[in-house]
Enzyme design. Sequence first.
Site, PDB file in Angstrom:
ATOM      1  N   LYS A 150       0.249  -1.077  -0.257  1.00 24.10           N
ATOM      2  CA  LYS A 150       0.167  -0.112  -0.044  1.00 24.10           C
ATOM      3  C   LYS A 150       1.113   1.354  -0.122  1.00 24.10           C
ATOM      4  O   LYS A 150       1.621   1.109   0.464  1.00 24.10           O
ATOM      5  CB  LYS A 150      -1.266   0.110   1.028  1.00 24.10           C
ATOM      6  CG  LYS A 150      -1.643  -1.103   1.187  1.00 24.10           C
ATOM      7  CD  LYS A 150      -2.508  -1.024   0.275  1.00 24.10           C
ATOM      8  CE  LYS A 150      -3.515  -2.228   0.220  1.00 24.10           C
ATOM      9  NZ  LYS A 150      -4.857  -2.840   0.132  1.00 24.10           N
ATOM     10  N   LYS A 176       1.684  -9.735  -3.389  1.00 25.40           N
ATOM     11  CA  LYS A 176       0.181  -9.606  -3.792  1.00 25.40           C
ATOM     12  C   LYS A 176      -0.258  -8.162  -4.689  1.00 25.40           C
ATOM     13  O   LYS A 176      -0.002  -7.534  -3.696  1.00 25.40           O
ATOM     14  CB  LYS A 176      -1.389 -10.301  -3.171  1.00 25.40           C
ATOM     15  CG  LYS A 176      -2.666  -9.861  -4.106  1.00 25.40           C
ATOM     16  CD  LYS A 176      -3.452 -10.170  -3.545  1.00 25.40           C
ATOM     17  CE  LYS A 176      -4.098  -9.180  -3.289  1.00 25.40           C
ATOM     18  NZ  LYS A 176      -4.586  -8.932  -4.218  1.00 25.40           N
ATOM     19  N   ASP A 178      -2.756  -4.905  -5.803  1.00 25.95           N
ATOM     20  CA  ASP A 178      -3.876  -5.270  -6.099  1.00 25.95           C
ATOM     21  C   ASP A 178      -4.751  -4.973  -6.573  1.00 25.95           C
ATOM     22  O   ASP A 178      -3.823  -5.022  -8.319  1.00 25.95           O
ATOM     23  CB  ASP A 178      -3.375  -3.347  -4.521  1.00 25.95           C
ATOM     24  CG  ASP A 178      -4.540  -3.599  -3.795  1.00 25.95           C
ATOM     25  OD1 ASP A 178      -5.538  -4.103  -3.660  1.00 25.95           O
ATOM     26  OD2 ASP A 178      -4.496  -2.889  -3.087  1.00 25.95           O
ATOM     27  N   GLU A 179      -5.449  -5.138  -6.737  1.00 24.10           N
ATOM     28  CA  GLU A 179      -6.671  -5.111  -7.942  1.00 24.10           C
ATOM     29  C   GLU A 179      -5.908  -3.967  -8.734  1.00 24.10           C
ATOM     30  O   GLU A 179      -7.704  -4.576 -10.316  1.00 24.10           O
ATOM     31  CB  GLU A 179      -8.170  -5.443  -7.234  1.00 24.10           C
ATOM     32  CG  GLU A 179      -8.796  -4.422  -7.041  1.00 24.10           C
ATOM     33  CD  GLU A 179      -8.625  -3.682  -5.625  1.00 24.10           C
ATOM     34  OE1 GLU A 179      -7.914  -4.925  -4.796  1.00 24.10           O
ATOM     35  OE2 GLU A 179      -8.804  -2.881  -4.509  1.00 24.10           O
ATOM     36  N   HIS A 268      -8.797 -12.371  -7.638  1.00 21.37           N
ATOM     37  CA  HIS A 268      -9.266 -11.520  -7.010  1.00 21.37           C
ATOM     38  C   HIS A 268     -11.239 -11.163  -7.964  1.00 21.37           C
ATOM     39  O   HIS A 268     -11.407 -11.535  -8.843  1.00 21.37           O
ATOM     40  CB  HIS A 268      -8.326 -10.635  -6.966  1.00 21.37           C
ATOM     41  CG  HIS A 268      -8.843  -9.250  -6.185  1.00 21.37           C
ATOM     42  ND1 HIS A 268     -10.128  -8.467  -5.558  1.00 21.37           N
ATOM     43  CD2 HIS A 268      -8.031  -8.763  -5.349  1.00 21.37           C
ATOM     44  CE1 HIS A 268      -9.742  -7.815  -4.968  1.00 21.37           C
ATOM     45  NE2 HIS A 268      -8.570  -7.535  -4.244  1.00 21.37           N
ATOM     46  N   LYS A 309     -12.553  -5.237   6.820  1.00 23.42           N
ATOM     47  CA  LYS A 309     -13.360  -4.020   6.154  1.00 23.42           C
ATOM     48  C   LYS A 309     -14.303  -4.342   5.103  1.00 23.42           C
ATOM     49  O   LYS A 309     -15.123  -3.341   5.237  1.00 23.42           O
ATOM     50  CB  LYS A 309     -12.580  -3.163   5.952  1.00 23.42           C
ATOM     51  CG  LYS A 309     -11.903  -3.607   5.006  1.00 23.42           C
ATOM     52  CD  LYS A 309     -11.351  -2.683   3.855  1.00 23.42           C
ATOM     53  CE  LYS A 309     -10.188  -2.851   2.196  1.00 23.42           C
ATOM     54  NZ  LYS A 309      -8.826  -2.547   1.963  1.00 23.42           N
TER      55      LYS A 309
HETATM   56  O1  LIG Z   1      -6.513  -6.512  -2.388  1.00 23.67           O
HETATM   57  C1  LIG Z   1      -6.873  -6.714  -1.579  1.00 23.67           C
HETATM   58  O2  LIG Z   1      -7.139  -8.153  -0.824  1.00 23.67           O
HETATM   59  C2  LIG Z   1      -6.569  -6.037  -0.131  1.00 23.67           C
HETATM   60  O3  LIG Z   1      -5.708  -5.002  -1.068  1.00 23.67           O
HETATM   61  C3  LIG Z   1      -6.762  -5.944   1.293  1.00 23.67           C
HETATM   62  O4  LIG Z   1      -5.720  -4.260   1.929  1.00 23.67           O
HETATM   63  P1  LIG Z   1      -5.807  -4.546   2.800  1.00 23.67           P
HETATM   64  O5  LIG Z   1      -5.496  -5.525   3.994  1.00 23.67           O
HETATM   65  O6  LIG Z   1      -5.728  -3.344   3.695  1.00 23.67           O
HETATM   66  O7  LIG Z   1      -7.205  -4.797   3.885  1.00 23.67           O
HETATM   67 MG   LIG Z   2      -7.329  -4.570  -2.885  1.00 24.49          MG
END
Ligand SMILES: O=C(O)[C@H](O)COP(=O)(O)O
Ligand SMILES: [Mg+2]
Length: 414
Positions: A150, A176, A178-179, A268, A309
């Site tokens: 991040k 990994k 991100d999407e 994902h 979340k």
């Molecule tokens: O793609 C995902 O699974 C996430 O980006 C989750 O991110 P987080 O652990 O910061 O909520």
């Molecule tokens: Mg994500």
Amino acid sequence: MGITYEDFLDLDYEPTDEDLVCTFRIDPATGMSTEAAASRVASESSNGTWAALQTGADFTDMGATTFDIDGDLIRVAYPAGLFEPGNMPQVLSCIAGNIMGMKAVDTIRLLDCEWPESVVSAYPGPLYGSSVREEIFGVTDRPITATVPKPKVGLSTAAHAQVGYDAWVGGVDLLKDDENLTDQAFNPFSDRLTESLSLRDDAEDETGETKSYLINVTADTRTMLDRVDEVAAQGGEYVMVDIITAGWAGLQTVRERTEKHGLAIHAHRAMHAAFDRLPAHGVSMRVLAQISRLCGVDQLHTGTAGLGKLANEDTVGINGWLAGDLYGTTDVLPVASGGLHPGLLPDLLDATGTNVCVQLGGGIHGHPDGTRSGAVALRSAIDAYVEGRSITEAAEETPELAVALDKWGTETPR
Ligand SMILES: O=C(O)[C@H](O)COP(=O)(O)O
Ligand SMILES: [Mg+2]
């Protein structure tokens, strides 16, 4: 021969082993009986339309039958011959197509499918499924772990790879993407692949553990295939696909190519909630997970049992389906991700068991002492769980975990 709505309702019908049986929850439109709405569901999703037909008798009867009505739940049996073997878009154009917008119902939700062997056998299923834990990482007793750097987009290639390295040496198994990270100018796909795998090799040398990378190949199908080839050529073990936004057709084509290279697919599910979030309407995550397994993903995000979340539907039940018997089809490894941090792990693993992949983004990179400490905290919490120790006990020996618990406690984030 005329076809009318009533031809699609038969409460005495008993589904055969060849039928695909779908359970829907429906809310009939004002003034429409449940029976009338239920027969229209079976009609529109198989071979009928709004009018009684006078086309003649020269056709194969591919009509579906609503055979059970229980309050707002209806069950519909579809003959296997309705479905083109191995064509998932075509299946969905039947069972989750026009009916999602038909005026005969105010809302309709496809809740569950019972897949007959005749349909399932035309799909490949996963190449590895949960055996990735052992086959790629040599791990049998603990969940595998992943992290998404991040901010989710915007990091340079070098910074992204460095975050991966820090997490790997801290004890995480998988970096990994991100999407929404694919091939943008700030972090091009090919450079990211090369630099990340190079630091992956360093992390493996340093830790003596296998490390891997879930690089996001999502794009138009032709580009995805090129990217799959590139990952294989550079020695990757996995590709990641945003399966909902890329679409099932693209996924099916990718699955053919990954088999050629022996690569695993990490799925994902970004955008799944457009289908499954409203409880009365759409397509359930359970069904999306079923389709994912048939199409052959090895790992699939299925939520965090309500602890993270994001809103979740029945993570435990879905995971159970993914692990269950399906005519010998390989299982799928569930991925718990979205707002997790070390303090939530005991409750999470109590709910899901340890045959999972646990992903922490913010729960690692938000650690006050940085990514590496965040990774150490996660690994320590996982190891403690598997050894039957509490995280507070583990935190006495691992200061990084103590700091994480101090920061986040056991709160669910929003
Ligand atoms: O793609 C995902 O699974 C996430 O980006 C989750 O991110 P987080 O652990 O910061 O909520
Ligand atoms: Mg994500």
